[in-house]
Design an enzyme around this catalytic site. Sequence first.
Site, PDB file in Angstrom:
ATOM      1  N   ASP A   1     -63.391  50.999  12.022  1.00 33.97           N
ATOM      2  CA  ASP A   1     -62.504  51.941  11.330  1.00 33.97           C
ATOM      3  C   ASP A   1     -63.197  53.278  11.123  1.00 33.97           C
ATOM      4  O   ASP A   1     -64.315  53.345  10.614  1.00 33.97           O
ATOM      5  CB  ASP A   1     -62.076  51.364   9.975  1.00 33.97           C
ATOM      6  CG  ASP A   1     -61.221  50.117  10.141  1.00 33.97           C
ATOM      7  OD1 ASP A   1     -60.230  50.185  10.875  1.00 33.97           O
ATOM      8  OD2 ASP A   1     -61.555  49.073   9.537  1.00 33.97           O
TER       9      ASP A   1
ATOM     10  N   ASP B   1     -69.303  50.879  14.501  1.00 33.57           N
ATOM     11  CA  ASP B   1     -68.326  50.551  13.475  1.00 33.57           C
ATOM     12  C   ASP B   1     -66.933  50.661  14.103  1.00 33.57           C
ATOM     13  O   ASP B   1     -66.758  51.247  15.175  1.00 33.57           O
ATOM     14  CB  ASP B   1     -68.480  51.531  12.305  1.00 33.57           C
ATOM     15  CG  ASP B   1     -67.571  51.181  11.140  1.00 33.57           C
ATOM     16  OD1 ASP B   1     -67.399  49.994  10.841  1.00 33.57           O
ATOM     17  OD2 ASP B   1     -67.015  52.121  10.538  1.00 33.57           O
TER      18      ASP B   1
ATOM     19  N   ASP C   1     -69.193  56.084  10.752  1.00 37.73           N
ATOM     20  CA  ASP C   1     -68.581  57.263  10.141  1.00 37.73           C
ATOM     21  C   ASP C   1     -68.992  57.423   8.685  1.00 37.73           C
ATOM     22  O   ASP C   1     -68.538  58.344   8.023  1.00 37.73           O
ATOM     23  CB  ASP C   1     -67.047  57.180  10.229  1.00 37.73           C
ATOM     24  CG  ASP C   1     -66.482  56.099   9.326  1.00 37.73           C
ATOM     25  OD1 ASP C   1     -66.934  54.925   9.432  1.00 37.73           O
ATOM     26  OD2 ASP C   1     -65.586  56.399   8.508  1.00 37.73           O
TER      27      ASP C   1
END
Length: 266
Positions: free
Chosen positions: A15, A13, A209
Amino acid sequence: MTEHQPIETWLTDMDGVLVHEEHAIPGATEFIEALKAAGRPFLVLTNNSIYTARDLRARLLASGIDVPEASIWTSAMATAQFLADQRPQGTAYVVGEAGLTTALHDVGYILTSRKPDYVVLGETRTYSFEQITQAIRLIEKGARFIATNPDVSGPSTEGTLPATGSVAALISAATGRQPYYVGKPNPLMMRSALNRLEAHSETTVMIGDRMDTDVVSGLEAGLRTVLVLTGSTRPADVELFPYRPTAVMDSIADLVQIVESGGPIA
């Protein structure tokens, strides 16, 4: 799947893993450089459909992270690929930005408001009443409803912004039709990324995250997963979910040595 197989391919990922508010997270640059030095195929994944891969490369480079354009895979690109597979050379009415319109043009789609095969909803900072009304009317007339991703909100320096999922809910309330979401947590996005790399799920790791998008979509696609704690999910949150990542690490910096050695993930 076994956790002890060598890691040949990486998905990550963007961000909360590589960047936070356009600043590189410590270790992100080293991680990407380690992947390139080791010759490991990789893709940076994002549900953000606003930007093209070229735009995102420039934004990452401004943060000090040099990711090749070909190593970026967005929900817009995954959506375009899905539609090209479903209905080649089709037509679509698009509510979105350049990232989505460019991806659809690249797969041979025609963008039109005249009897389109699909209404495709993506992220935009300029949602208009007229566009949403047009989308509702086209869906009522039989257009199939597709959305790039289900995220209902996104961050900004000024506070929360409504995202694709929120606008999709508005359109669904007006039409009674639910969209098909292509982006995370749909494992289809992971599968399309694997296909792009010609990679196998058993030798690929997904880093994210968020438990409810990155980890679950990776898990459902048969990948090993790593949760990093530099984004949305806190350590105490992990136990609230009925599934677990393969590993939980403080940050992307903890994975540099694993990339260099080829694994395994402890």
